[in-house]
Design an enzyme around this catalytic site. Structure first.
Site, PDB file in Angstrom:
ATOM      1  N   LYS A  60       0.788  -1.248   0.000  1.00 38.05           N
ATOM      2  CA  LYS A  60       0.000   0.000   0.000  1.00 38.05           C
ATOM      3  C   LYS A  60       0.811   1.285   0.000  1.00 38.05           C
ATOM      4  O   LYS A  60       0.345   2.330   0.465  1.00 38.05           O
ATOM      5  CB  LYS A  60      -1.003   0.014   1.159  1.00 38.05           C
ATOM      6  N   TRP A  65       1.589   1.814  -8.817  1.00 40.84           N
ATOM      7  CA  TRP A  65       1.935   3.071  -9.506  1.00 40.84           C
ATOM      8  C   TRP A  65       3.392   3.016  -9.971  1.00 40.84           C
ATOM      9  O   TRP A  65       3.721   3.333 -11.127  1.00 40.84           O
ATOM     10  CB  TRP A  65       1.731   4.201  -8.501  1.00 40.84           C
ATOM     11  N   HIS A 136       6.805  -7.769  -2.018  1.00 37.11           N
ATOM     12  CA  HIS A 136       6.736  -7.076  -0.726  1.00 37.11           C
ATOM     13  C   HIS A 136       7.668  -7.742   0.286  1.00 37.11           C
ATOM     14  O   HIS A 136       7.652  -7.379   1.460  1.00 37.11           O
ATOM     15  CB  HIS A 136       5.305  -7.112  -0.171  1.00 37.11           C
ATOM     16  N   SER A 168      -4.723   2.919   4.017  1.00 31.73           N
ATOM     17  CA  SER A 168      -4.872   2.249   2.727  1.00 31.73           C
ATOM     18  C   SER A 168      -4.887   0.719   2.900  1.00 31.73           C
ATOM     19  O   SER A 168      -5.689   0.012   2.272  1.00 31.73           O
ATOM     20  CB  SER A 168      -3.716   2.678   1.810  1.00 31.73           C
TER      21      SER A 168
HETATM   22  P1  A3P Z   1      -5.114   4.549  -1.336  1.00 29.79           P
HETATM   23  O1  A3P Z   1      -5.692   3.285  -0.765  1.00 29.79           O
HETATM   24  O2  A3P Z   1      -4.657   5.497  -0.251  1.00 29.79           O
HETATM   25  O3  A3P Z   1      -5.998   5.192  -2.328  1.00 29.79           O
HETATM   26  P2  A3P Z   1      -0.104  -0.449  -3.689  1.00 29.79           P
HETATM   27  O4  A3P Z   1      -0.059  -0.442  -5.165  1.00 29.79           O
HETATM   28  O5  A3P Z   1       1.219  -0.505  -3.009  1.00 29.79           O
HETATM   29  O6  A3P Z   1      -1.068  -1.479  -3.191  1.00 29.79           O
HETATM   30  O7  A3P Z   1      -0.672   0.960  -3.242  1.00 29.79           O
HETATM   31  C1  A3P Z   1      -2.008   1.286  -3.461  1.00 29.79           C
HETATM   32  C2  A3P Z   1      -2.201   2.747  -3.115  1.00 29.79           C
HETATM   33  O8  A3P Z   1      -1.619   3.554  -4.158  1.00 29.79           O
HETATM   34  C3  A3P Z   1      -3.669   3.088  -3.054  1.00 29.79           C
HETATM   35  O9  A3P Z   1      -3.770   4.144  -2.096  1.00 29.79           O
HETATM   36  C4  A3P Z   1      -3.906   3.582  -4.480  1.00 29.79           C
HETATM   37  O10 A3P Z   1      -5.054   4.362  -4.635  1.00 29.79           O
HETATM   38  C5  A3P Z   1      -2.627   4.383  -4.699  1.00 29.79           C
HETATM   39  N1  A3P Z   1      -2.366   4.656  -6.112  1.00 29.79           N
HETATM   40  C6  A3P Z   1      -2.336   3.795  -7.135  1.00 29.79           C
HETATM   41  N2  A3P Z   1      -2.124   4.427  -8.295  1.00 29.79           N
HETATM   42  C7  A3P Z   1      -2.016   5.743  -7.990  1.00 29.79           C
HETATM   43  C8  A3P Z   1      -1.814   6.917  -8.766  1.00 29.79           C
HETATM   44  N3  A3P Z   1      -1.695   6.865 -10.079  1.00 29.79           N
HETATM   45  N4  A3P Z   1      -1.769   8.098  -8.104  1.00 29.79           N
HETATM   46  C9  A3P Z   1      -1.884   8.164  -6.770  1.00 29.79           C
HETATM   47  N5  A3P Z   1      -2.092   7.090  -5.976  1.00 29.79           N
HETATM   48  C10 A3P Z   1      -2.160   5.881  -6.591  1.00 29.79           C
END
Ligand code: A3P
Length: 323
Positions: A60, A65, A136, A168
């Protein structure tokens, strides 16, 4: 709360057919799914390739991204090829121990799962180069060749502040990992180093301490939010790729929250749909949820914020790291 109580809470609040509890592994007592020991040796012995790109993170923190950014840079912005689902082109090393379908598959014969789900380690071992690998797993459990430096793939680590990561992760665990408890109990587990892939700080610090090694790039979610083009530029330089200003604009747009939220190759809507269809998890929500910094301010009480701040202070003092 002691470790035994936290273990009991963890066992009681995470209920799914594809997770048979948790174990603590290695000197840092990393929390991992009970199926993980079946894969541990294969993961540690996995032959690494210098041409690999690894994205490593605590869950998270912006993993997806970062994966999409790294993949697009390495593949010269091939957005046509980027339509292949991310888990296929950028597989998750410990996908199989995390989502254990052994008891589920005989019950649902029409659920056909690809090798990157049923045996993610084998899938990665057999992938043609150049490979893209998400994990992870913390530093001390990574493949031996990364740890001993005998093979030096590109490793991009991404970190995010603890409070937003926790918020998150709570939503993620309800949506995808069968969490049935309250937000308060989730925070107890998080602060008690007792959610999957905990402990949080040693996860981050083991890469922060290696941030100046030539094959390691340390990124922060908050920097990506503040100035994505600069992070793209820095990452491209690290990967040895040249992007002109117009390509950086195009990639920044491709990676915007809204575009990623609407992009079925990266938004995991298919996984959420499978869970609903087969009644594995019935929670509402989306993987691409809020994508903001500071959401914790509206979700946490002043006492909880204080606990997080003290925890952070204790763990980050004298490290030079701020999040
Ligand atoms: P939130 O739950 O706070 O919205 P991971 O990929 O490590 O699981 O992380 C997921 C988090 O990254 C989520 O956060 C998701 O919404 C956020 N995320 C994914 N793509 C994103 C983007 N393009 N811009 C900003 N946040 C992004």
């Amino acid at each position: 709360m002691g470790e035994r109580e936290l273990d009991a809470l963890l066992a009681r609040l995470f209920l799914t057919d594809f997770r048979k509890g948790y174990v603590r592994v290695g000197p840092n007592r990393v929390v991992l799914p009970a199926y993980y020991p079946d894969f541990r040796d294969a993961i540690e012995a996995l032959p690494v390739r210098a041409s690999d790109s690894w994205v490593v993170s605590h869950p998270k923190t912006g993993t997806t991204w970062t994966q999409e950014m790294v993949w697009c840079i390495q593949n010269d912005l091939d957005f046509e090829k980027a339509k292949i689902p991310l888990p296929e082109r950028f597989p998750f090393l410990e996908h199989s121990p995390l989502f254990d379908y052994r008891d589920i598959l005989p019950r649902i014969p029409d659920l056909k799962l690809p090798l990157y789900v049923t045996n993610s380690v084998k899938y990665i071992d057999e992938m043609p180069s150049p490979r893209f690998i998400k994990t992870h797993i913390p530093w001390e459990l990574l493949p031996r060749q990364i740890q001993d430096g005998s093979v030096m793939p590109k490793v991009i680590y991404v970190a995010r502040n603890a409070k937003d990561t926790c918020v998150s992760y709570y939503h993620h665990c309800k949506l995808l990992e069968g969490y049935k408890g309250s937000f308060d109990d989730f925070c107890k587990l998080f602060l008690g180093n007792s959610v999957c892939f905990s402990p949080f700080w040693s996860h981050i610090l083991s890469f922060w301490d290696r941030r100046n090694e030539p094959n390691i790039l340390f990124l922060k979610y908050e920097d990506m939010k503040k100035d994505l083009p600069s992070v793209i530029r820095k990452t491209a330089k690290f990967l040895g790729k040249e992007l002109n200003d117009s390509q950086i604009d195009i990639l920044t747009n491709h990676l915007s929250f809204q575009n990623m939220k609407n992009n079925p190759s990266v938004n995991y809507e298919a996984v959420v749909e499978i869970n609903r269809t087969y009644n594995l998890i019935a929670a509402d929500g989306e993987f691409m949820r809020s994508g903001t910094v500071g959401e914790w301010k509206a979700k946490m009480s002043p006492e909880l914020i204080d606990k997080f701040d003290k925890w952070e202070e204790e763990n980050l003092k004298d490290t030079g790291l701020t999040l």
